[in-house]
Design a protein around this motif. Structure first.
Motif, PDB file in Angstrom:
ATOM      1  N   PRO A 118       1.852   1.416   4.372  1.00 21.52           N
ATOM      2  CA  PRO A 118       3.008   1.206   5.245  1.00 21.52           C
ATOM      3  C   PRO A 118       4.294   1.738   4.617  1.00 21.52           C
ATOM      4  O   PRO A 118       4.444   1.766   3.416  1.00 21.52           O
ATOM      5  N   LYS A 119       5.176   2.169   5.449  1.00 17.05           N
ATOM      6  CA  LYS A 119       6.460   2.715   5.008  1.00 17.05           C
ATOM      7  C   LYS A 119       7.435   1.569   4.749  1.00 17.05           C
ATOM      8  O   LYS A 119       7.494   0.615   5.503  1.00 17.05           O
ATOM      9  N   SER A 120       8.228   1.694   3.628  1.00 14.96           N
ATOM     10  CA  SER A 120       9.180   0.635   3.294  1.00 14.96           C
ATOM     11  C   SER A 120      10.394   0.689   4.212  1.00 14.96           C
ATOM     12  O   SER A 120      10.730   1.736   4.755  1.00 14.96           O
ATOM     13  N   LYS A 121      11.021  -0.468   4.350  1.00 14.41           N
ATOM     14  CA  LYS A 121      12.187  -0.540   5.228  1.00 14.41           C
ATOM     15  C   LYS A 121      13.405   0.070   4.534  1.00 14.41           C
ATOM     16  O   LYS A 121      13.586  -0.071   3.336  1.00 14.41           O
ATOM     17  N   VAL A 122      14.220   0.744   5.299  1.00 11.49           N
ATOM     18  CA  VAL A 122      15.440   1.350   4.781  1.00 11.49           C
ATOM     19  C   VAL A 122      16.576   0.347   4.963  1.00 11.49           C
ATOM     20  O   VAL A 122      16.814  -0.143   6.054  1.00 11.49           O
ATOM     21  N   ARG A 123      17.256   0.054   3.836  1.00  9.46           N
ATOM     22  CA  ARG A 123      18.365  -0.895   3.900  1.00  9.46           C
ATOM     23  C   ARG A 123      19.660  -0.155   4.173  1.00  9.46           C
ATOM     24  O   ARG A 123      19.948   0.852   3.563  1.00  9.46           O
ATOM     25  N   LYS A 124      20.445  -0.684   5.042  1.00 12.15           N
ATOM     26  CA  LYS A 124      21.734  -0.079   5.361  1.00 12.15           C
ATOM     27  C   LYS A 124      22.808  -0.700   4.483  1.00 12.15           C
ATOM     28  O   LYS A 124      22.869  -1.912   4.325  1.00 12.15           O
TER      29      LYS A 124
END
Length: 88
Positions: A2-8
């Motif tokens: 799974p792809k990691s979440k991008v933090r804004k």
């Protein structure tokens, strides 16, 4: 996999409680008297050491001072050199 979440990232905002910077007035050029004293101290220290080397044993008060002549000459030159840091 799974792809990691991008933090804004939040945009940077400067704190509001800081005061506005005060502009410092530029200092003018040094006084002529300051320059005369500065160069005079450097020259006096140099002349003191030269006279001590050439005629130190012939001049009574220089021979009484002994090795303190070096301290006096170098102290005068260092005082003049320290004055150059405030010279504008």
């Amino acid at each position: 996999m799974p792809k990691s979440k991008v933090r804004k990232k939040t945009a940077y905002t400067p704190p509001v409680d800081r005061r506005t910077p005060v502009k410092v007035q530029a200092a003018g050029p040094s006084n002529l008297f300051y320059k005369i004293v500065m160069f005079g101290l450097m020259l006096l220290g140099l002349v003191w050491l030269v006279v001590n080397y050439i005629a130190g044993d012939k001049v009574s008060f220089l021979s009484e001072l002994g090795n303190w002549n070096f301290a006096i000459g170098f102290a005068a030159m260092i005082a003049g050199l320290l004055m150059t840091m405030r010279w504008r």
